[in-house]
Scaffold this motif. Structure first.
Motif, PDB file in Angstrom:
ATOM      1  N   HIS A 271       0.417  -0.935  -0.184  1.00 60.20           N
ATOM      2  CA  HIS A 271      -0.259  -0.153   0.283  1.00 60.20           C
ATOM      3  C   HIS A 271       0.711   1.485   0.538  1.00 60.20           C
ATOM      4  CE1 HIS A 271      -3.170  -2.731   0.877  1.00 60.20           C
ATOM      5  NE2 HIS A 271      -2.750  -3.375   1.902  1.00 60.20           N
ATOM      6  N   TYR A 272       0.749   1.939  -1.127  1.00 58.29           N
ATOM      7  CA  TYR A 272       1.425   3.575  -1.047  1.00 58.29           C
ATOM      8  C   TYR A 272       0.828   4.566  -1.086  1.00 58.29           C
ATOM      9  CZ  TYR A 272       5.609   6.231  -2.889  1.00 58.29           C
ATOM     10  OH  TYR A 272       7.013   6.790  -2.847  1.00 58.29           O
ATOM     11  N   THR A 273       0.544   5.447  -0.578  1.00 54.89           N
ATOM     12  CA  THR A 273      -0.015   6.761  -0.284  1.00 54.89           C
ATOM     13  C   THR A 273       0.304   7.817  -0.802  1.00 54.89           C
ATOM     14  OG1 THR A 273      -1.516   5.530   1.233  1.00 54.89           O
ATOM     15  CG2 THR A 273      -1.646   7.905   1.357  1.00 54.89           C
ATOM     16  N   LEU A 274      -0.032   9.026  -1.975  1.00 52.78           N
ATOM     17  CA  LEU A 274       0.591   9.743  -2.601  1.00 52.78           C
ATOM     18  C   LEU A 274       0.867  11.693  -1.455  1.00 52.78           C
ATOM     19  CD1 LEU A 274       1.542   8.693  -6.116  1.00 52.78           C
ATOM     20  CD2 LEU A 274       3.068   8.459  -4.269  1.00 52.78           C
ATOM     21  N   ASP A 275       0.634  10.919  -0.388  1.00 45.08           N
ATOM     22  CA  ASP A 275       0.884  12.597   0.342  1.00 45.08           C
ATOM     23  C   ASP A 275       1.642  13.301   0.713  1.00 45.08           C
ATOM     24  OD1 ASP A 275       2.602  11.958   3.235  1.00 45.08           O
ATOM     25  OD2 ASP A 275       2.530  10.381   2.196  1.00 45.08           O
ATOM     26  N   GLN A 276       3.069  12.615   0.210  1.00 44.93           N
ATOM     27  CA  GLN A 276       4.260  13.394  -0.407  1.00 44.93           C
ATOM     28  C   GLN A 276       4.380  15.238   0.565  1.00 44.93           C
ATOM     29  OE1 GLN A 276       2.318  14.965  -4.226  1.00 44.93           O
ATOM     30  NE2 GLN A 276       3.556  13.753  -5.555  1.00 44.93           N
ATOM     31  N   HIS A 277       4.763  14.444   1.519  1.00 46.07           N
ATOM     32  CA  HIS A 277       4.828  14.938   3.322  1.00 46.07           C
ATOM     33  C   HIS A 277       6.031  15.780   2.930  1.00 46.07           C
ATOM     34  CE1 HIS A 277       5.473  10.750   4.033  1.00 46.07           C
ATOM     35  NE2 HIS A 277       7.112  10.975   4.034  1.00 46.07           N
ATOM     36  N   LEU A 278       7.518  15.082   2.361  1.00 42.87           N
ATOM     37  CA  LEU A 278       8.876  15.831   2.158  1.00 42.87           C
ATOM     38  C   LEU A 278       9.280  15.636   0.825  1.00 42.87           C
ATOM     39  CD1 LEU A 278      10.139  13.577   5.991  1.00 42.87           C
ATOM     40  CD2 LEU A 278      10.122  16.348   5.518  1.00 42.87           C
ATOM     41  N   ILE A 279      10.107  16.651   0.156  1.00 38.82           N
ATOM     42  CA  ILE A 279      10.920  16.800  -0.502  1.00 38.82           C
ATOM     43  C   ILE A 279      12.542  17.014  -0.366  1.00 38.82           C
ATOM     44  CG2 ILE A 279      10.825  17.909  -3.302  1.00 38.82           C
ATOM     45  CD1 ILE A 279       8.242  18.264  -3.271  1.00 38.82           C
ATOM     46  N   VAL A 280      12.974  15.977  -0.128  1.00 39.73           N
ATOM     47  CA  VAL A 280      14.162  16.071   0.857  1.00 39.73           C
ATOM     48  C   VAL A 280      15.387  16.099  -0.296  1.00 39.73           C
ATOM     49  CG1 VAL A 280      16.061  15.907   3.134  1.00 39.73           C
ATOM     50  CG2 VAL A 280      13.390  15.413   3.311  1.00 39.73           C
ATOM     51  N   PRO A 281      15.805  17.623  -0.601  1.00 41.94           N
ATOM     52  CA  PRO A 281      17.419  16.847  -1.218  1.00 41.94           C
ATOM     53  C   PRO A 281      18.396  15.766  -0.709  1.00 41.94           C
ATOM     54  CG  PRO A 281      16.704  19.302  -1.125  1.00 41.94           C
ATOM     55  CD  PRO A 281      15.983  18.209   0.252  1.00 41.94           C
ATOM     56  N   GLU A 282      18.749  15.220  -1.779  1.00 41.47           N
ATOM     57  CA  GLU A 282      20.228  14.976  -1.566  1.00 41.47           C
ATOM     58  C   GLU A 282      21.514  15.480  -1.253  1.00 41.47           C
ATOM     59  OE1 GLU A 282      19.471  10.854  -2.160  1.00 41.47           O
ATOM     60  OE2 GLU A 282      17.388  11.169  -1.152  1.00 41.47           O
ATOM     61  N   ILE A 283      22.205  15.199  -0.663  1.00 43.77           N
ATOM     62  CA  ILE A 283      23.572  16.373  -0.750  1.00 43.77           C
ATOM     63  C   ILE A 283      24.762  15.369  -0.760  1.00 43.77           C
ATOM     64  CG2 ILE A 283      24.170  15.513   1.980  1.00 43.77           C
ATOM     65  CD1 ILE A 283      24.786  18.876   1.642  1.00 43.77           C
ATOM     66  N   LEU A 284      25.794  15.987  -1.337  1.00 41.76           N
ATOM     67  CA  LEU A 284      26.746  15.422  -1.637  1.00 41.76           C
ATOM     68  C   LEU A 284      28.300  15.953  -1.531  1.00 41.76           C
ATOM     69  CD1 LEU A 284      29.159  13.532  -3.636  1.00 41.76           C
ATOM     70  CD2 LEU A 284      29.319  15.245  -5.766  1.00 41.76           C
ATOM     71  N   VAL A 285      28.363  16.074  -0.944  1.00 40.55           N
ATOM     72  CA  VAL A 285      29.782  16.576   0.926  1.00 40.55           C
ATOM     73  C   VAL A 285      31.240  15.744   0.059  1.00 40.55           C
ATOM     74  CG1 VAL A 285      27.688  16.858   1.845  1.00 40.55           C
ATOM     75  CG2 VAL A 285      29.481  15.059   2.461  1.00 40.55           C
ATOM     76  N   MET A 286      32.186  16.907   0.673  1.00 41.15           N
ATOM     77  CA  MET A 286      33.279  16.060   0.510  1.00 41.15           C
ATOM     78  C   MET A 286      34.482  16.573   2.083  1.00 41.15           C
ATOM     79  SD  MET A 286      36.587  16.566  -2.111  1.00 41.15           S
ATOM     80  CE  MET A 286      38.238  16.177  -2.025  1.00 41.15           C
ATOM     81  N   SER A 287      35.145  15.117   2.241  1.00 39.47           N
ATOM     82  CA  SER A 287      35.804  15.443   3.842  1.00 39.47           C
ATOM     83  C   SER A 287      36.445  16.391   3.584  1.00 39.47           C
ATOM     84  CB  SER A 287      36.115  14.182   3.772  1.00 39.47           C
ATOM     85  OG  SER A 287      37.820  14.607   5.311  1.00 39.47           O
ATOM     86  N   GLN A 288      36.404  17.604   5.063  1.00 40.75           N
ATOM     87  CA  GLN A 288      37.714  18.615   4.923  1.00 40.75           C
ATOM     88  C   GLN A 288      38.764  18.054   4.868  1.00 40.75           C
ATOM     89  OE1 GLN A 288      36.641  21.377   7.958  1.00 40.75           O
ATOM     90  NE2 GLN A 288      35.872  22.703   6.899  1.00 40.75           N
ATOM     91  N   ALA A 289      39.475  17.189   5.198  1.00 41.39           N
ATOM     92  CA  ALA A 289      40.742  16.519   5.235  1.00 41.39           C
ATOM     93  C   ALA A 289      41.538  15.977   4.105  1.00 41.39           C
ATOM     94  CB  ALA A 289      41.030  15.303   6.280  1.00 41.39           C
ATOM     95  N   SER A 290      40.946  16.059   3.320  1.00 40.11           N
ATOM     96  CA  SER A 290      40.738  15.807   1.979  1.00 40.11           C
ATOM     97  C   SER A 290      40.370  16.647   0.758  1.00 40.11           C
ATOM     98  CB  SER A 290      39.458  14.041   0.967  1.00 40.11           C
ATOM     99  OG  SER A 290      39.738  12.902   1.714  1.00 40.11           O
ATOM    100  N   TRP A 291      39.730  17.448   1.330  1.00 41.53           N
ATOM    101  CA  TRP A 291      40.319  18.720   0.357  1.00 41.53           C
ATOM    102  C   TRP A 291      41.034  19.761  -0.154  1.00 41.53           C
ATOM    103  CZ3 TRP A 291      36.436  20.947  -3.302  1.00 41.53           C
ATOM    104  CH2 TRP A 291      36.412  22.564  -3.342  1.00 41.53           C
TER     105      TRP A 291
END
Length: 326
Positions: free
Chosen positions: A225-245
């Motif tokens: 059962h799948y209900t399309l209430d669409q409560h969230l539209i959360v972006p994904e994020i690409l991060v880098m380690s500050q040590a590697s940076w």
């Protein structure tokens, strides 16, 4: 410091791939919980192709998909420590680490995908990316995470009353927990990889996610059962380690930033195609889809969530700035 199992796994995996990356002066190890072929995985691969071309073969990216380096909570810690160089993660697990990321995880904060794109591509998105630098990370780019909706194994959810008493897996975020609680459900934080078996064995009744994740994880096989209430539209994020940076030259840092930015439109195209394909597959499998639900009671129930989590002047200003974007 005692090494966790996932940290040891990351070290072993990086050694295993050393031979394959000998031609490159710099090989950036990137983690993703999603399977090979998933839009976020392919977007980071595309970023790697751009980097390799633009650096004349000096910089490569090796993508470890399917949670090979651990679930998201563990890989965030590894990235902060510099064991993992790049990490594609949902913003949800960052909510308890970086307060400003909470605003993107607030239920119904975005009116739709186009609104979300305008926000993350603008000054609000840049402001939140900058906050990662206070936590041993560098925010590089936002990817799509689709609209998240509830699915379960017990019954169709046609109104807010149907959620009461159901146990739903959520990401390890206080905002997500409080959202489900406000709807009358029982929130159960669990790693993504444990959801299928937990629904199958009755530990939980369901979860909430987007079409591609619902399909690629196989959750639709155990939650009909799948209900399309669409409560969230959360972006994904690409991060880098500050040590590697910090090990990169200023010129190479600029190359990484630009390649990450240039991977975004590719990811969005892949996402749109994958979302349509996943929806078609789930519908063909016979899952009961409820797509005519009245969202207003769900939105009204979120008032206490906003009151609890949007408390500082800074967060209130971010919420207002998001709502002002047309």
């Amino acid at each position: 410091m005692k090494l966790s199992n996932t940290l040891v796994a990351a070290l072993l995996a990086s050694t295993a791939f050393a031979t394959a990356s000998q031609a490159c002066e710099i090989t950036l190890r990137s983690s993703d919980t999603h399977p090979d072929g998933y839009p976020t995985v392919e977007a980071v691969k595309h970023m790697g192709t751009l980097l390799q071309e633009r650096s004349d073969g000096r910089i490569c990216v090796e993508v470890f998909h399917s949670a090979q380096l651990g679930e998201e909570k563990d890989t965030i810690e590894q990235t902060q420590l510099g064991v993992i160089d790049l990490n594609r993660v949902s913003l949800g697990p960052f909510n308890n680490i970086i307060e400003e990321t909470k605003v993107f995880s607030l239920p119904y904060i975005f009116s739709g995908t186009d609104h979300m794109h305008k926000v993350v591509d603008g000054s609000v998105g840049d402001q939140i990316l900058a906050e990662f630098e206070n936590h041993n990370l560098v925010g590089l780019a936002y990817f799509d995470g689709g609209s998240r909706s509830f699915y379960n194994s017990q019954k169709p959810i046609t109104s807010i009353d149907d959620i009461k008493g159901l146990k739903f897996r959520v990401m390890q975020s206080d905002v997500f927990v409080d959202m489900v609680d406000a709807l009358g459900g029982n929130a159960t934080p669990l790693p993504y990889g444990e959801v299928y078996s937990s629904i199958q064995t009755g530990v939980i009744d369901g979860a909430e996610n987007n079409w591609p994740s619902f399909e690629s994880s196989g959750h639709f096989e155990v939650a009909g059962h799948y209900t399309l209430d669409q409560h969230l539209i959360v972006p994904e994020i690409l991060v880098m380690s500050q040590a590697s940076w910090g090990k990169l030259s200023a010129d190479d840092q600029a190359l990484v930033r630009q390649a990450a930015k240039d991977s975004v439109p590719v990811m969005r195209d892949l996402w749109a195609a994958r979302e349509a394909a996943s929806e078609a597959k789930v519908r063909a499998a016979g899952v009961a889809i409820i797509d005519d639900i009245d969202k207003q009671p769900f939105m009204d129930a979120m008032i206490p969530v906003y009151e609890k989590h949007v408390t500082s002047d800074k967060l209130k200003a971010l919420v207002e700035a998001i709502r002002a974007v047309n």
